[in-house]
Scaffold this active site. Structure first.
Site, mmCIF file in Angstrom:
data_model
loop_
_atom_site.group_PDB
_atom_site.id
_atom_site.type_symbol
_atom_site.label_atom_id
_atom_site.label_comp_id
_atom_site.label_asym_id
_atom_site.label_seq_id
_atom_site.Cartn_x
_atom_site.Cartn_y
_atom_site.Cartn_z
ATOM 1 N N GLU A 34 -34.123 -37.329 27.996
ATOM 2 C CA GLU A 34 -33.848 -36.973 26.602
ATOM 3 C C GLU A 34 -34.113 -35.489 26.429
ATOM 4 O O GLU A 34 -35.092 -34.957 26.970
ATOM 5 C CB GLU A 34 -34.752 -37.765 25.641
ATOM 6 C CG GLU A 34 -34.531 -37.338 24.182
ATOM 7 C CD GLU A 34 -35.243 -38.229 23.171
ATOM 8 O OE1 GLU A 34 -36.199 -38.910 23.541
ATOM 9 O OE2 GLU A 34 -34.818 -38.223 21.999
ATOM 10 N N CYS A 45 -34.939 -40.938 20.216
ATOM 11 C CA CYS A 45 -34.715 -40.747 18.777
ATOM 12 C C CYS A 45 -33.579 -39.776 18.526
ATOM 13 O O CYS A 45 -32.946 -39.811 17.471
ATOM 14 C CB CYS A 45 -35.983 -40.237 18.112
ATOM 15 S SG CYS A 45 -37.259 -41.467 18.072
ATOM 16 N N ASN A 53 -31.414 -47.126 19.796
ATOM 17 C CA ASN A 53 -32.657 -46.736 20.462
ATOM 18 C C ASN A 53 -33.818 -47.242 19.628
ATOM 19 O O ASN A 53 -33.888 -46.926 18.463
ATOM 20 C CB ASN A 53 -32.751 -45.217 20.558
ATOM 21 C CG ASN A 53 -34.156 -44.763 20.909
ATOM 22 O OD1 ASN A 53 -34.629 -45.007 22.011
ATOM 23 N ND2 ASN A 53 -34.839 -44.127 19.963
ATOM 24 N N GLU A 54 -34.703 -47.987 20.216
ATOM 25 C CA GLU A 54 -35.890 -48.567 19.560
ATOM 26 C C GLU A 54 -35.674 -48.808 18.061
ATOM 27 O O GLU A 54 -36.379 -48.275 17.199
ATOM 28 C CB GLU A 54 -37.148 -47.742 19.828
ATOM 29 C CG GLU A 54 -37.248 -46.365 19.333
ATOM 30 C CD GLU A 54 -38.597 -45.712 19.693
ATOM 31 O OE1 GLU A 54 -39.113 -44.996 18.843
ATOM 32 O OE2 GLU A 54 -39.125 -45.912 20.799
HETATM 33 O O1 AHR Z 1 -39.806 -40.479 24.475
HETATM 34 C C1 AHR Z 1 -40.039 -39.814 23.268
HETATM 35 C C2 AHR Z 1 -39.596 -40.612 22.072
HETATM 36 O O2 AHR Z 1 -40.354 -41.770 21.974
HETATM 37 C C3 AHR Z 1 -38.193 -41.112 22.093
HETATM 38 O O3 AHR Z 1 -37.294 -40.204 21.596
HETATM 39 C C4 AHR Z 1 -38.217 -42.307 21.213
HETATM 40 O O4 AHR Z 1 -37.288 -43.266 21.588
HETATM 41 C C5 AHR Z 1 -39.648 -42.759 21.287
HETATM 42 O O5 AHR Z 1 -40.182 -42.900 20.030
#
Ligand code: AHR
Length: 808
Positions: free
Chosen positions: A27, A231, A355-356
């Site tokens: 990321e 995120c 994502n999450e």
């Molecule tokens: O890995 C850092 C962050 O942690 C990522 O962007 C997110 O998916 C999680 O909250």
């Protein structure tokens, strides 16, 4: 007397396939891409930096006007005649007086632009001139004291935007250079897309990747790469043309000059120079399967929601992406990929939707994506999401959705203390092979010490042992530029010229390089049992707190639920935490209320928020600020009720449920503790329950697999104990003969030690060879060690019965 336990590996008793188990998650946070893996050395090359990205950004961030000798120039940012509407800003330099040269200079990232003696760099820019300008442009890489280390001259010949480039060879090694562009004469010179790359990038690709960082990643030999976030994927607006839109992959391909700049939620600007084609190419170069993650039209951070009737373009993004990756050149998106220089398909097999994610709007939308993708591409494995925590309401909702939709995998994320990882080593033992599979898409124990690495290694044997249920796992985050930290810990740290792997990195490397293809049955007997911690109940201090809020807590009572005794802890307590408190480092205000040794008790109170962005905090089992449990009702973005433990300053969210603390509303909070079980309710309604498990140190954490291509039997063993563990290791089902055994081991380090720029290889696995006689041998697993044993070329391993590995 040393107790020598025995590990028996049954080479004919095969378990689950390990498939793509170990991979990486990339990321662009911590400047992982721009100013990191993406090898561009110029910061803000297209003059697109903007306060939307970060309050102190502007179009000339990282640039300075240069006026040498008596030179005078006017430097402006213009938008009237851009290269492309998506790349609106460019620089105009009007020469008032040429002096010794006027122009602009770029500071690069970190301490500046790093160069190495003898290395070549490719400079490029878009430029145009007005009618009166006709002097050459001098491009120089200069040290801070003005020494020119490399230079070239370019003639800008057209009044229309054209691309110019030149190759520069460096005379010196210097990590703090500037890129200086000067000219003389008169008139106006316009510049955009001013770029400097090392010629030598990873695999020598133009617009490529920094070789040292890419090599560190490649040496992991990951089976997959999840990208581009995190995120970063879903935090943004719904309109793909907005500067702060969610991550829309179609914006990231094609001509660099036409890719729009993007505000990243991590507080900086993304050039998108490292875009989807480059991600796929990198995956191909390192032999990793690509796992792109797409937004699902829902931003849980800001509650932006695409109406269902407008969801189709988002679904099309997913379908088109699969075609872009896999379609042949006769398909519309396959043809685009082909035209961009990659006629062969990339062979994408997984896609992540969301994502999450939390909350119903995501799960409602997921179903539409799932159906459309499965209908068009039944073989693509679809990954659903289970939120940011290891347990609780949204975690359960994610799994429910995955079961209902028949998702192939569920993405789990958790960042916890090392103690949590040790306590939860058996987390996946009870997971069923018939359910959707686990993709542990983000995890890390909070820290980069050897102790963190050890705890993660022990946990990973639990992932591997449960390969019937856990199919993919990747540590997070992967990369961090040490001068731009958004998130810690990280696997690999770098600055503009150096890179090092953490102890955690070497654990990942040991496990990835020696994954194996299929589990083997391994049995243990005769090991001395490690001492279990007594199952002590949660006792200790009690307090209430606030974080950026003004709160009144009243009628605070402690009740012994075994005897009925009630104690008043406070009648009315007002807490407020202002910006002033924050400035002196006090971001959380706490009022201590008392202490209890009771084993079954409740803490009840009324709580009202008067102002602020978060909610209520009740501390219990409190030893000190760094060691306690707490219930936050209105935590994170005032979205969650979370029960957390903090051990040595490291938090673990034990369970979560959505909850928002409203201003002006009085809530009845109740927290019950029984032994290590915790249950919370609000206004008489049950919210969540959890058990705060204590770590249990196993005598030895181990797993065994076979690598089909070599016939090597691989044993991974992690000794978390403070004492050596002696073992006799024996193979069954293979010829009793002499065999080479390669040992790859990390040991001999203090638990607090970590790698750094100064000592990048302080903690490192070491290799040695030994011999097994009659396919058996003794091995002493040193205290605090992580060991991989590769027992070479174990022939005659045949298909046997499916079996799960047995535990100690
Ligand atoms: O890995 C850092 C962050 O942690 C990522 O962007 C997110 O998916 C999680 O909250």
């Amino acid at each position: 007397m040393t107790v020598r336990g025995k590990l028996t590996i049954h080479t004919k008793a095969r378990g689950a396939e390990l498939g793509d188990l170990y991979g990486i998650f990339f990321e662009d946070l911590n400047h992982a891409a721009d100013g990191g893996l993406y090898a561009e050395l110029v910061q803000n090359r297209s003059f697109e930096f903007d306060p939307i990205d970060r309050a102190d950004y502007h179009a000339l961030t990282a640039w300075e006007k240069v006026e040498r000798g008596d030179g005078i120039a006017e430097l402006r940012i213009e938008t009237a005649h851009p290269i492309h509407p998506r790349n609106e800003h460019y620089a105009g330099i009007t020469i008032i007086s040429e002096g010794a040269g006027v122009g602009i200079m770029n500071r690069g990232f970190n301490t500046g632009i790093p160069i190495k003696r003898g290395e070549k760099y490719v400079f490029s820019m878009y430029a145009r001139r007005d009618a009166s300008y006709d002097e050459p442009v001098l491009v120089a890489i200069e040290s801070l004291d003005g020494t020119v280390q490399a230079q070239a001259s370019i003639m800008v010949t057209s009044a229309e935007w054209s691309n110019y480039d030149a190759e520069l060879t460096s005379d010196a090694t210097d990590n703090s250079c500037r890129l200086v562009i000067t000219t003389k004469g008169r008139g106006t010179l316009y510049l955009d897309m001013v770029s400097l790359f090392p010629v030598h990038t990873f695999c020598n690709r133009p617009n490529g990747l920094r070789e040292d960082i890419a090599l560190m990643i490649a040496e992991l030999k990951p089976k997959f790469m999840r990208f581009p976030g995190g995120c970063l994927v879903h935090d943004g607006s719904l309109n793909p043309d907005d500067r702060d839109s969610m991550y829309r992959w179609k914006n990231t391909i094609g001509d660099l000059a036409q890719r729009p700049a993007r505000r990243s939620n991590w507080g900086y600007n993304q050039t998108l120079g490292l875009g989807y084609l480059e991600y796929f190419q990198f995956c191909e170069d390192i032999g990793a399967k690509p796992i792109p993650v797409l937004p699902a039209g829902y931003d849980p951070h800001h509650k932006r929601i695409v109406p269902i009737e407008e969801l189709q373009p988002w679904i099309d993004d997913a379908l088109n992406l699969i075609e872009f990756a896999n379609g042949d050149s006769t398909t519309p998106w396959g043809a685009i990929r082909s035209k961009l220089g990659h006629p062969e398909p990339f062979g994408m097999t997984y896609i992540g939707i969301g994502n999450e994610e939390v909350d119903e709007p995501f799960f409602e939308r997921y179903t539409y994506f799932h159906r459309a993708i499965k209908e068009a591409y039944p073989d693509i494995k679809i990954i659903n999401s289970s939120g940011p925590f290891a347990a609780g309401g949204e975690y359960d909702r994610g799994w429910k959705s995955a079961r209902e939709n028949r998702s192939d995998l569920v993405d789990e994320h958790y960042y916890m203390s090392p103690e949590w990882f040790l306590a939860h080593h058996r987390r996946y033992d009870s997971f069923s092979a018939d359910d959707p599979k686990v993709f542990l898409g983000e995890y890390a124990s909070c820290g980069n010490t050897y102790y963190n690495a050890l705890a993660e290694a022990a946990y990973m044997t639990g992932l591997e042992r449960n390969a019937h249920a856990v199919k993919l796992a990747c540590y997070a985050p992967l990369l961090c530029n040490a001068d731009y930290v958004n998130w810690k810990p990280d696997l690999i740290w770098f600055n503009n010229h150096a890179v090092y792997g953490t102890a955690n990195y070497y654990v990942q490397k040991m496990f990835m390089n020696n994954q194996g293809d299929r589990l083997l049955q391994i049995e243990a007997e005769g090991f001395k049992q490690a001492e279990l911690q007594p199952d002590t109940p949660i006792t200790g201090g009690i307090a209430v707190g606030c974080d950026g809020c003004k709160i009144t807590y009243s009628e605070i009572r402690l009740t012994n639920l075994a005897s009925g005794e009630i104690r008043t802890l406070g009648d009315r307590i007002e807490l407020s935490d202002s910006e002033v408190d924050r400035a002196d480092g006090t971001s959380v205000r706490i009022a201590e209320l008392g202490h209890t040794d009771w084993t079954h008790y409740s803490i009840t109170m009324n709580a009202k928020k008067h102002s602020g962005s978060k909610g209520f905090i009740v501390y219990f089992g409190r030893k000190d600020d760094s060691n306690q449990l707490f219930w936050e009702a209105g935590g994170w973005q005032n979205q969650d009720s979370m029960i957390q433990s903090r051990i040595n300053g490291r938090n673990s969210v034990l369970t979560q449920r959505l909850f928002e603390a409203e201003v002006g509303v009085e809530y009845e909070l109740a927290l019950e503790v029984e032994g290590r079980r915790i249950r919370v309710s609000i206004n008489g309604e049950f919210v969540s329950e959890t058990v705060d498990l204590l770590p249990v140190i196993e005598p030895l954490y181990f797993t065994s697999s076979i690598e089909e291509a070599t016939g090597d039997v691989i044993v991974k063993a992690v000794n978390v104990q403070d004492t050596n563990v002696a073992a006799h290791i024996e193979l069954t089902g293979t010829a009793k003969r002499q065999r080479e055994v390669e040992v790859i081991e990390m040991s001999g380090y203090e638990l607090h030690e970590e790698n750094s720029f100064a000592t990048p290889e302080r903690i490192l696995p070491r290799n040695k060879m030994m011999t097994a006689i009659d396919s058996e041998f003794d091995y002493d697993f040193p205290k605090h060690s992580i060991t991989v044993l590769r027992i070479k070329s174990c022939e005659s391993v045949q298909e046997g019965t499916e079996s799960r590995q047995t535990l100690l």
